[in-house]
Design an enzyme around this catalytic site. Sequence first.
Site, PDB file in Angstrom:
ATOM      1  N   SER A 155       1.026  -1.231   0.532  1.00 31.21           N
ATOM      2  CA  SER A 155      -0.200  -0.081   0.093  1.00 31.21           C
ATOM      3  C   SER A 155       1.281   1.312  -0.475  1.00 31.21           C
ATOM      4  O   SER A 155       1.870   0.772   0.471  1.00 31.21           O
ATOM      5  CB  SER A 155      -0.770   0.060   0.956  1.00 31.21           C
ATOM      6  OG  SER A 155      -1.412   1.706   1.498  1.00 31.21           O
ATOM      7  N   TYR A 168      -1.713  -1.326  10.139  1.00 28.73           N
ATOM      8  CA  TYR A 168      -2.047  -2.001   8.733  1.00 28.73           C
ATOM      9  C   TYR A 168      -0.594  -0.898   8.617  1.00 28.73           C
ATOM     10  O   TYR A 168      -0.064  -1.751   7.475  1.00 28.73           O
ATOM     11  CB  TYR A 168      -3.219  -0.959   7.908  1.00 28.73           C
ATOM     12  CG  TYR A 168      -3.721  -0.715   6.983  1.00 28.73           C
ATOM     13  CD1 TYR A 168      -4.207  -1.955   6.061  1.00 28.73           C
ATOM     14  CD2 TYR A 168      -3.069   0.416   5.609  1.00 28.73           C
ATOM     15  CE1 TYR A 168      -4.258  -2.099   5.353  1.00 28.73           C
ATOM     16  CE2 TYR A 168      -3.429  -0.302   4.530  1.00 28.73           C
ATOM     17  CZ  TYR A 168      -4.365  -1.172   4.113  1.00 28.73           C
ATOM     18  OH  TYR A 168      -4.225  -1.516   3.046  1.00 28.73           O
TER      19      TYR A 168
HETATM   20  N1  LIG Z   1      -8.222  -0.565  -1.429  1.00 33.26           N
HETATM   21  C1  LIG Z   1      -7.626   0.576  -1.330  1.00 33.26           C
HETATM   22  O1  LIG Z   1      -7.482   1.815  -1.231  1.00 33.26           O
HETATM   23  C2  LIG Z   1      -6.096   0.068  -1.255  1.00 33.26           C
HETATM   24  C3  LIG Z   1      -5.319   0.939  -0.626  1.00 33.26           C
HETATM   25  C4  LIG Z   1      -3.750   0.072  -1.055  1.00 33.26           C
HETATM   26  C5  LIG Z   1      -3.947  -1.173  -1.076  1.00 33.26           C
HETATM   27  N2  LIG Z   1      -4.571  -2.104  -0.335  1.00 33.26           N
HETATM   28  C6  LIG Z   1      -4.863  -3.081  -0.165  1.00 33.26           C
HETATM   29  O2  LIG Z   1      -5.108  -4.150  -1.500  1.00 33.26           O
HETATM   30  C7  LIG Z   1      -5.445  -6.070  -1.251  1.00 33.26           C
HETATM   31  C8  LIG Z   1      -7.432  -6.007  -1.966  1.00 33.26           C
HETATM   32  O3  LIG Z   1      -7.944  -5.007  -1.372  1.00 33.26           O
HETATM   33  P1  LIG Z   1      -8.970  -4.701  -1.459  1.00 33.26           P
HETATM   34  O4  LIG Z   1      -8.277  -2.917  -2.122  1.00 33.26           O
HETATM   35  O5  LIG Z   1      -9.678  -5.277  -3.349  1.00 33.26           O
HETATM   36  O6  LIG Z   1      -9.972  -4.602  -0.665  1.00 33.26           O
HETATM   37  P2  LIG Z   1     -10.962  -6.246  -0.609  1.00 33.26           P
HETATM   38  O7  LIG Z   1     -11.381  -5.910   0.168  1.00 33.26           O
HETATM   39  O8  LIG Z   1     -12.282  -5.688  -1.980  1.00 33.26           O
HETATM   40  O9  LIG Z   1     -10.894  -7.362  -1.105  1.00 33.26           O
HETATM   41  C9  LIG Z   1      -9.586  -7.985  -0.330  1.00 33.26           C
HETATM   42  C10 LIG Z   1     -10.246  -9.603  -0.304  1.00 33.26           C
HETATM   43  O10 LIG Z   1      -9.389 -10.379   0.746  1.00 33.26           O
HETATM   44  C11 LIG Z   1     -10.298 -10.885   1.204  1.00 33.26           C
HETATM   45  N3  LIG Z   1      -9.005 -11.755   2.532  1.00 33.26           N
HETATM   46  C12 LIG Z   1      -9.521 -10.867   3.914  1.00 33.26           C
HETATM   47  N4  LIG Z   1      -8.631 -11.465   5.164  1.00 33.26           N
HETATM   48  C13 LIG Z   1      -8.683 -12.929   4.583  1.00 33.26           C
HETATM   49  C14 LIG Z   1      -7.910 -13.867   4.901  1.00 33.26           C
HETATM   50  N5  LIG Z   1      -7.896 -13.985   5.798  1.00 33.26           N
HETATM   51  N6  LIG Z   1      -7.987 -15.641   3.973  1.00 33.26           N
HETATM   52  C15 LIG Z   1      -7.799 -15.040   2.447  1.00 33.26           C
HETATM   53  N7  LIG Z   1      -8.365 -14.177   2.122  1.00 33.26           N
HETATM   54  C16 LIG Z   1      -9.102 -13.362   2.859  1.00 33.26           C
HETATM   55  C17 LIG Z   1     -11.735 -10.456   1.412  1.00 33.26           C
HETATM   56  O11 LIG Z   1     -12.672 -11.813   1.649  1.00 33.26           O
HETATM   57  C18 LIG Z   1     -11.262  -9.949   0.321  1.00 33.26           C
HETATM   58  O12 LIG Z   1     -12.037 -10.735  -1.254  1.00 33.26           O
HETATM   59  C19 LIG Z   1      -5.412  -5.481   0.001  1.00 33.26           C
HETATM   60  O13 LIG Z   1      -3.988  -6.342   0.949  1.00 33.26           O
HETATM   61  C20 LIG Z   1      -5.177  -4.184   0.555  1.00 33.26           C
HETATM   62  O14 LIG Z   1      -4.865  -4.134   1.772  1.00 33.26           O
HETATM   63  C21 LIG Z   1      -6.090  -1.402  -0.808  1.00 33.26           C
END
Ligand SMILES: NC(=O)c1ccc[n+]([C@@H]2O[C@H](COP(=O)([O-])OP(=O)(O)OC[C@H]3O[C@@H](n4cnc5c(N)ncnc54)[C@H](O)[C@@H]3O)[C@@H](O)[C@H]2O)c1
Length: 276
Positions: A155, A168
């Site tokens: 991130s 985080y």
């Molecule tokens: N959305 C943002 O603004 C953002 C920004 C920077 C980084 N991220 C990172 O991007 C990645 C993807 O997130 P996203 O934005 O697609 O959100 P999202 O919530 O749509 O997807 C995250 C997915 O991870 C799954 N997950 C969570 N915990 C889990 C576990 N213990 N075991 C298996 N699966 C699990 C969830 O069920 C979900 O489907 C994450 O690592 C998040 O921290 C997101």
Amino acid sequence: MGRVAGKVAFITGAARGQGRAHAVRLAKEGADIIALDICDKIESSVAEPATEADLAETVRLVEEQDRRIIARKADVRDYEALKAVVDEGTAELGRLDIVVANAGMWSYGLIEETTEVAWQEIIDICLTGVWHTVKASIPHIKAAGNGGSIIITSSAAGLKAYANCGAYVAAKHGVVGIMKTMAVELAPFNIRSNSVHPSNVDTALIMNQQTYDLFRPDLEHPTYEDVLEGFKSMVLLPTSFVSTSDIADAVLFLASDEARYVTGLTMTVDAGLVTK
Ligand SMILES: NC(=O)c1ccc[n+]([C@@H]2O[C@H](COP(=O)([O-])OP(=O)(O)OC[C@H]3O[C@@H](n4cnc5c(N)ncnc54)[C@H](O)[C@@H]3O)[C@@H](O)[C@H]2O)c1
């Protein structure tokens, strides 16, 4: 020929959001997919849980690309369960080349107010879960003998600090250490290791009421529209969000042979957030 034709990619958190976008993009470019997601509630997460129907939709979208997919419900905190999915998927699809350690969650709180549960869930999922993912995968990539590419979703919070999400920030900085260590350890096997660092992406992770409340404490019931200007003010380029497709473009590049000499890179896709 697709840019990852004939390869097999393992993606965690693939039921929706960025994980689904990576599965579909890599499949479109010729890879078969091993997909894993918890599809269940996480106690301290501010997002609505992903569902088995979400994961089934990822399966449908990958199969629409005429690629094979093994999709299983499992928790990245449970090493044996995760390993069983990678083992099964690799046996079924014949090899493993690409790993996208993407599963993650998020919650809020000042450092002194973070609960034990919230701290532990973030560390267990966003840091230890990434280690579990690569630990279970590396032997398969080595065994295939074709080299490989491991991509960790960190991130912008893996490169700079924000208030209100110390667990985080700690976990997302921590995975940079895992990524760099793998770059050193796996280079002799021609296995590359990189991380991607998105700014705000328009997924369920941050598109929820708790996030809106955090960004607009001045309003009683802030909505999506109310946070757009605040998100925009965090970055240099004129946007409030980057899209899942922008992150999938970066992941595809890092997974492909176009990045054959790229390893140890912390790749921002952040509209300039970290530079601002
Ligand atoms: N959305 C943002 O603004 C953002 C920004 C920077 C980084 N991220 C990172 O991007 C990645 C993807 O997130 P996203 O934005 O697609 O959100 P999202 O919530 O749509 O997807 C995250 C997915 O991870 C799954 N997950 C969570 N915990 C889990 C576990 N213990 N075991 C298996 N699966 C699990 C969830 O069920 C979900 O489907 C994450 O690592 C998040 O921290 C997101």
